[in-house]
Design a protein around this motif. Structure first.
Motif, PDB file in Angstrom:
ATOM      1  N   GLU A   9      38.589  87.362  -8.395  1.00  0.00           N
ATOM      2  CA  GLU A   9      38.337  88.310  -7.590  1.00  0.00           C
ATOM      3  C   GLU A   9      38.281  89.347  -8.488  1.00  0.00           C
ATOM      4  OE1 GLU A   9      42.486  87.839  -6.120  1.00  0.00           O
ATOM      5  OE2 GLU A   9      41.782  86.435  -5.302  1.00  0.00           O
ATOM      6  N   THR A  10      38.785  89.803  -9.073  1.00  0.00           N
ATOM      7  CA  THR A  10      38.520  91.238  -9.937  1.00  0.00           C
ATOM      8  C   THR A  10      36.816  91.192 -10.762  1.00  0.00           C
ATOM      9  OG1 THR A  10      40.813  91.352 -11.139  1.00  0.00           O
ATOM     10  CG2 THR A  10      38.986  92.340 -12.062  1.00  0.00           C
TER      11      THR A  10
ATOM     12  N   GLY B  81      30.357  91.993  -6.358  1.00  0.00           N
ATOM     13  CA  GLY B  81      29.917  92.101  -5.104  1.00  0.00           C
ATOM     14  C   GLY B  81      29.942  90.314  -5.066  1.00  0.00           C
ATOM     15  N   VAL B  82      30.233  89.443  -4.030  1.00  0.00           N
ATOM     16  CA  VAL B  82      29.411  87.911  -4.257  1.00  0.00           C
ATOM     17  C   VAL B  82      28.291  87.579  -4.520  1.00  0.00           C
ATOM     18  CG1 VAL B  82      29.521  85.846  -2.039  1.00  0.00           C
ATOM     19  CG2 VAL B  82      31.112  88.540  -1.792  1.00  0.00           C
TER      20      VAL B  82
ATOM     21  N   ALA C  33      36.290  86.195   0.473  1.00  0.00           N
ATOM     22  CA  ALA C  33      35.563  87.523   0.038  1.00  0.00           C
ATOM     23  C   ALA C  33      35.579  88.786   0.650  1.00  0.00           C
ATOM     24  CB  ALA C  33      34.004  87.249  -0.750  1.00  0.00           C
ATOM     25  N   ARG C  34      35.698  88.444   1.996  1.00  0.00           N
ATOM     26  CA  ARG C  34      35.520  89.826   3.158  1.00  0.00           C
ATOM     27  C   ARG C  34      36.464  90.402   2.592  1.00  0.00           C
ATOM     28  NH1 ARG C  34      35.599  86.652   8.320  1.00  0.00           N
ATOM     29  NH2 ARG C  34      35.466  88.639   8.626  1.00  0.00           N
ATOM     30  N   PHE C  35      38.239  90.377   1.820  1.00  0.00           N
ATOM     31  CA  PHE C  35      38.954  90.745   1.978  1.00  0.00           C
ATOM     32  C   PHE C  35      39.156  91.766   1.022  1.00  0.00           C
ATOM     33  CE2 PHE C  35      39.960  86.710   4.687  1.00  0.00           C
ATOM     34  CZ  PHE C  35      40.328  87.587   5.585  1.00  0.00           C
TER      35      PHE C  35
ATOM     36  N   GLU D  55      28.926  78.038   0.657  1.00  0.00           N
ATOM     37  CA  GLU D  55      29.878  79.229   0.831  1.00  0.00           C
ATOM     38  C   GLU D  55      29.621  80.506   0.124  1.00  0.00           C
ATOM     39  OE1 GLU D  55      33.931  77.151  -0.648  1.00  0.00           O
ATOM     40  OE2 GLU D  55      32.887  75.599  -0.099  1.00  0.00           O
ATOM     41  N   ALA D  56      28.772  80.320  -1.037  1.00  0.00           N
ATOM     42  CA  ALA D  56      28.730  81.596  -1.201  1.00  0.00           C
ATOM     43  C   ALA D  56      27.344  82.466   0.015  1.00  0.00           C
ATOM     44  CB  ALA D  56      27.791  81.828  -2.738  1.00  0.00           C
ATOM     45  N   VAL D  57      26.781  81.530   0.661  1.00  0.00           N
ATOM     46  CA  VAL D  57      25.649  82.474   1.244  1.00  0.00           C
ATOM     47  C   VAL D  57      26.451  82.868   2.216  1.00  0.00           C
ATOM     48  CG1 VAL D  57      24.054  81.684   3.016  1.00  0.00           C
ATOM     49  CG2 VAL D  57      23.891  80.625   0.609  1.00  0.00           C
TER      50      VAL D  57
END
Length: 338
Positions: A150-151, A157-158, A202-204, A233-235
């Motif tokens: 998460e960090t 970014g993703v 990731a969006r959160f 899922e990464a896409v």
């Protein structure tokens, strides 16, 4: 002067190094530079590490894996260990004053200590965070895995997280169990679970994305029989961060179900993932390109993106073949991305 640990014989430096996923040389260096040695030593020059020593070194590993400089990480780890020792001392004083509870009150059971971790795989030239992630995975340290993932996503970014952290660690650990008679599968499964959790959340973790450009979602699906979903899922996470609407169908979508979803939702784009060549279905791709929806005279068809290594060497006229996650997202959302 020898210090008493009060924790029994402890474990050897070699066992501790394997458990932490570091070399014995690293343990000696941390001892010499930062005074992170064992609280007590056995007979002769053999060092023995008590459970409290091990906890301190595990804290050191978590801190350095998160990118904290070793000197600062050592200071924090020793400070926390000192606080823990003071709490233990207070508990021991209470024990001496009040007596120990009996076994029935404690509900005591024998629990074996954790097994030694395997050595780290060869990661080549990668970011320090990637090595830290692999170490946490081999320790089966769920908390450290989630925190580090998460960090990194928040900071970079993703797309960068997938290309420079998640994928390299997954590939290296996958090679380890493939070359060791399928041992350590639990390590890969734990890491994959936390990677998937991070991508879905990731969006959160990032700044709120811009409003979608249109209401036509990108439809994401794996070819029939394909169980590898993490790249897709990464896409999905990257497209959501780019402000695109996404519908994720996931693993091994049957042909008729995929065609039905296209006709029912009318997506502007379909992304079809194949990990292996044996599953890359060129006739299915051609069928998708011919699939149309809408009223007569205004029929529409989707753009088709064929993604994943399984499509290499396969030519489907009219389909787009992005070279990786970054290019696939860039084609759908022009402009620089993280």
């Amino acid at each position: 002067m020898q210090r008493s640990t009060g924790d029994g014989a402890g474990i050897t430096s070699g066992s501790l190094a394997r458990r932490l996923g570091v070399s014995p040389t690293t343990l000696r260096s941390w001892d010499q530079r930062y005074d992170l040695g064992p609280a007590g030593r056995g007979h002769g020059r053999h060092r023995r590490w008590s459970p409290r020593d091990v906890a301190m070194l595990e804290d050191m590993c978590r801190l350095t894996a998160a990118g904290i400089p070793p000197a600062e990480a050592a200071r924090v780890a020793k400070e926390r260990a000192g606080g823990a020792r003071r709490e233990v001392a207070a508990s021991e004083e209470t024990f001496l004053q009040e007596g120990a509870p009996d076994d029935a009150a404690r509900g005591a059971t024998h629990v074996e200590g954790p097994a030694e971790a395997p050595p780290l795989p060869s990661l080549g030239t990668v970011r320090a965070e990637c090595r830290g992630l692999a170490r946490a995975a081999f320790r089966l340290d769920s908390g450290a895995l989630q925190e580090q993932l998460e960090t990194f996503v928040r900071r970079h970014g993703v797309i960068t997280a997938w290309e420079e952290l998640m994928a390299p660690a997954l590939h290296a650990i996958g090679r380890t169990w493939e070359s060791s008679g399928e041992r350590y599968i639990e390590v890969e499964h734990l890491l994959a679970w936390h990677v998937s959790t991070t991508l879905r959340n990731a969006r959160f973790l990032l700044d709120p994305p811009p409003a979608p450009r249109d209401d036509k979602a990108v439809l994401l699906a794996c070819v029939p029989g394909e169980q590898h979903t993490l790249p897709l899922e990464a896409v999905s996470a990257a497209l959501l961060d780019a402000g695109r609407s996404v519908r994720m169908l996931g693993a091994a979508v049957p042909t008729e179900a995929l065609l039905s979803a296209v006709r029912r939702t009318g997506p502007a784009t379909v992304m079809l993932w194949a990990q292996t060549r044996s599953l890359a279905d060129a006739p299915l791709a051609s069928h998708l390109l011919r699939t149309a929806w809408g009223p007569r005279g205004a029929r529409q068809r989707p753009a088709l993106y064929l993604v994943g290594p399984g499509w290499r060497g396969t030519t489907v006229e009219g389909a787009v073949h992005p070279q990786g996650l970054r290019e696939a997202v860039a084609l759908l959302e022009p402009g620089p991305r993280r």
